[in-house]
Design an enzyme around this catalytic site. Structure first.
Site, PDB file in Angstrom:
ATOM      1  N   MET A 177       2.611   5.593  12.863  1.00 32.91           N
ATOM      2  CA  MET A 177       3.207   6.665  12.062  1.00 32.91           C
ATOM      3  C   MET A 177       3.066   8.003  12.803  1.00 32.91           C
ATOM      4  O   MET A 177       2.242   8.857  12.454  1.00 32.91           O
ATOM      5  CB  MET A 177       2.558   6.713  10.682  1.00 32.91           C
ATOM      6  N   ASP A 200      -0.133  -1.223   4.902  1.00 36.21           N
ATOM      7  CA  ASP A 200      -0.025   0.223   5.072  1.00 36.21           C
ATOM      8  C   ASP A 200      -1.203   0.889   4.358  1.00 36.21           C
ATOM      9  O   ASP A 200      -1.066   1.434   3.261  1.00 36.21           O
ATOM     10  CB  ASP A 200       1.315   0.713   4.503  1.00 36.21           C
ATOM     11  N   TRP A 226      10.922   6.024   8.909  1.00 37.49           N
ATOM     12  CA  TRP A 226      10.821   6.271   7.471  1.00 37.49           C
ATOM     13  C   TRP A 226      11.898   7.278   7.121  1.00 37.49           C
ATOM     14  O   TRP A 226      11.887   8.382   7.665  1.00 37.49           O
ATOM     15  CB  TRP A 226       9.440   6.826   7.116  1.00 37.49           C
ATOM     16  N   GLY A 261       0.800  -1.216   0.000  1.00 37.86           N
ATOM     17  CA  GLY A 261       0.000   0.000   0.000  1.00 37.86           C
ATOM     18  C   GLY A 261       0.827   1.257   0.000  1.00 37.86           C
ATOM     19  O   GLY A 261       1.496   1.593  -0.958  1.00 37.86           O
ATOM     20  N   GLY A 262       0.786   1.981   1.119  1.00 37.26           N
ATOM     21  CA  GLY A 262       1.442   3.271   1.205  1.00 37.26           C
ATOM     22  C   GLY A 262       0.517   4.388   0.769  1.00 37.26           C
ATOM     23  O   GLY A 262      -0.628   4.170   0.352  1.00 37.26           O
ATOM     24  N   TRP A 263       0.997   5.614   0.854  1.00 37.98           N
ATOM     25  CA  TRP A 263       0.180   6.792   0.555  1.00 37.98           C
ATOM     26  C   TRP A 263      -0.392   6.734  -0.869  1.00 37.98           C
ATOM     27  O   TRP A 263      -1.592   6.930  -1.067  1.00 37.98           O
ATOM     28  CB  TRP A 263       1.020   8.041   0.752  1.00 37.98           C
ATOM     29  N   TYR A 280       4.247  10.953  12.960  1.00 34.50           N
ATOM     30  CA  TYR A 280       4.906  12.085  12.317  1.00 34.50           C
ATOM     31  C   TYR A 280       3.922  12.717  11.334  1.00 34.50           C
ATOM     32  O   TYR A 280       2.802  12.233  11.158  1.00 34.50           O
ATOM     33  CB  TYR A 280       6.193  11.666  11.599  1.00 34.50           C
ATOM     34  N   ASP A 323       3.243  -6.440   5.945  1.00 38.81           N
ATOM     35  CA  ASP A 323       2.825  -5.225   6.642  1.00 38.81           C
ATOM     36  C   ASP A 323       1.786  -4.538   5.770  1.00 38.81           C
ATOM     37  O   ASP A 323       2.004  -4.350   4.564  1.00 38.81           O
ATOM     38  CB  ASP A 323       4.041  -4.303   6.843  1.00 38.81           C
ATOM     39  N   GLU A 350      -3.666   3.764   4.065  1.00 35.15           N
ATOM     40  CA  GLU A 350      -3.788   5.168   4.446  1.00 35.15           C
ATOM     41  C   GLU A 350      -4.987   5.811   3.734  1.00 35.15           C
ATOM     42  O   GLU A 350      -4.829   6.351   2.659  1.00 35.15           O
ATOM     43  CB  GLU A 350      -2.487   5.895   4.111  1.00 35.15           C
TER      44      GLU A 350
END
Length: 414
Positions: free
Chosen positions: A235, A155, A395, A115-117, A237, A153, A157
């Site tokens: 996350m 992710d 990250w 995934g990720g942003w 941050y 994992d 978002e």
């Protein structure tokens, strides 16, 4: 003797869990500029590398057509929910190189992050489909066994509110996303446990989770979710960035009463406490720390002369790819930080005693930068150990090419 043994056991049970994890993301798309090597990865200082990112297939394609991403490609395995690779040959070579580092670093694990942003736009579809969830599990286990990996994992978002806007005609978020995510994680855990019995090992299941109150909601779902996970990579941050009109710390450890966003709990320790209050156990929380910073331009000095919490005119253009993102190594390369981690090139380093983080400001350029440095990492490592959390995540590796932050974090976590 028995009484003494029972007393010792009770005392040990009362101690905080040992902080053991040092987890770092490796950005696979940067492999040409930052290849997998013993020197670049520092596997002797890590317990896990998260390989970023692998995508999800939907209707034969993967990627994201939204203009800020603008990447769409055919899936290697055209089944809804199956893993999809940016470039399977390159990703596979990177993964094999990472796994090879395990030979001399027995504590080191390699996990694919999905995934990720940019690539969270298919999660809602997959999570809402029992067949797609099953395809994901089968595809992921196939990849894990093929490359000798240690787990997966997720992710996403974000469940219920996707970060990158969804293009017209597609569905990227649903009201039932959170519950679907819990169900999905439960199915993954059961399948991975069965596969682990067959293979004589334990396969890891983790997620990257948001740190804001909007992510946790009432907390019930994250508690349920945690039951199926080895841990949660928090996350912690980007609480502030140049999309905000005021300059502010993007990963403050503690509250600063001068920060207008303090009441919203936009700092690390508040995020941790939200998860603990929800019922997530301490040994299932890994605190994320940034190896990068954000820069604002047009920030007046303000009453303290340091540009902190002042109105600004958006993001800078001297960061990575002409933007406002500054890896720690880039701050060094640009001379904004000296070898002794003080300000340089007209920038002065300041320290926020309440938030326990540094910042840079150039009165001449009217540029304000929030970032992480060795001093703030030591503070966060101390907090992790005091709270009895599972460890730290960061990250990402290429942002700290000289390993000054990784060396600091690894040593501080011992």
């Amino acid at each position: 003797m028995r009484a003494n043994l029972l007393m010792t056991a009770a005392m040990m049970a009362a101690l905080p869990a040992m902080a053991t994890e040092v987890v770092g993301y490796y950005p696979g798309w940067k492999h040409e500029a930052y290849p997998v090597s013993a020197a670049n990865i520092g596997a002797d200082k890590l317990t896990m590398a998260l390989y970023a990112f692998v995508d999800l297939c939907w209707e034969g394609k993967h990627g994201n057509a939204e203009p800020s991403v603008n990447f769409v490609a055919a899936c290697q395995e055209p089944l809804n929910g199956a893993l999809a690779w940016r470039d399977e040959a390159e990703d596979g070579a990177n993964l094999r190189a990472l796994v090879a580092l395990k030979k001399t670093n027995p504590q080191f694990k390699v996990v694919i992050s999905v995934g990720g942003w940019d690539w969270s736009n298919r999660f809602s579809n997959v999570a809402d489909s029992p067949r797609a969830r099953a395809n994901f599990i089968a595809s992921t286990l196939k990849a894990i066994r093929k490359y000798g990996l240690d787990g997966v994992d997720l992710d996403w978002e974000f469940p219920g509110e996707v970060g990158v806007p969804c293009i017209v005609g597609e569905v990227c978020a649903r009201p039932q996303d959170r519950q679907n995510f819990v169900t999905w994680a439960r199915e993954i855990r059961a399948a991975f446990d069965q596969a682990g019995k067959e293979d004589g090992r334990h396969y890891l299941v983790t997620i990257a989770a948001g740190a804001n109150a909007s992510y946790t909601g009432d907390g019930a779902w994250v508690k349920d979710m945690s039951q199926s996970l080895d841990w949660i990579n928090l996350m912690a941050y980007d609480f502030h960035a140049p999309w905000d009109k005021l300059s502010g710390h993007h990963a403050a450890l503690y509250a600063d009463a001068k920060d207008p966003a303090t009441a919203a709990g936009a700092y690390d320790s508040a995020a941790v406490q939200r998860y603990l209050a929800a019922g997530v156990s301490k040994d299932k929380l890994v605190l994320g720390v940034p190896f990068y910073g954000h820069g604002w331009k047009g920030c007046a000095p303000g009453p303290q002369g340091d540009g902190q919490y002042q109105p600004c005119n958006g993001g800078t253009t001297s960061g990575f790819n002409g933007g406002s993102f500054y890896g720690f190594s880039l701050l060094r390369k640009l001379g904004m930080l000296t070898p002794s981690f003080e300000g340089g090139n007209g920038y002065k380093r300041y320290w926020n005693e309440a938030a326990r983080v540094p910042y840079l400001y150039s009165a001449k350029e009217q540029v304000w930068i929030t970032y992480e440095d060795p001093a703030s990492l030591k503070e966060k490592a101390r907090y992790i150990k005091q709270q009895g959390l599972r460890g730290a995540m960061f990250w990402e590796l290429s942002a700290d090419g000289e390993h000054q932050l990784l060396n600091t974090l690894s040593e501080a976590m011992k």
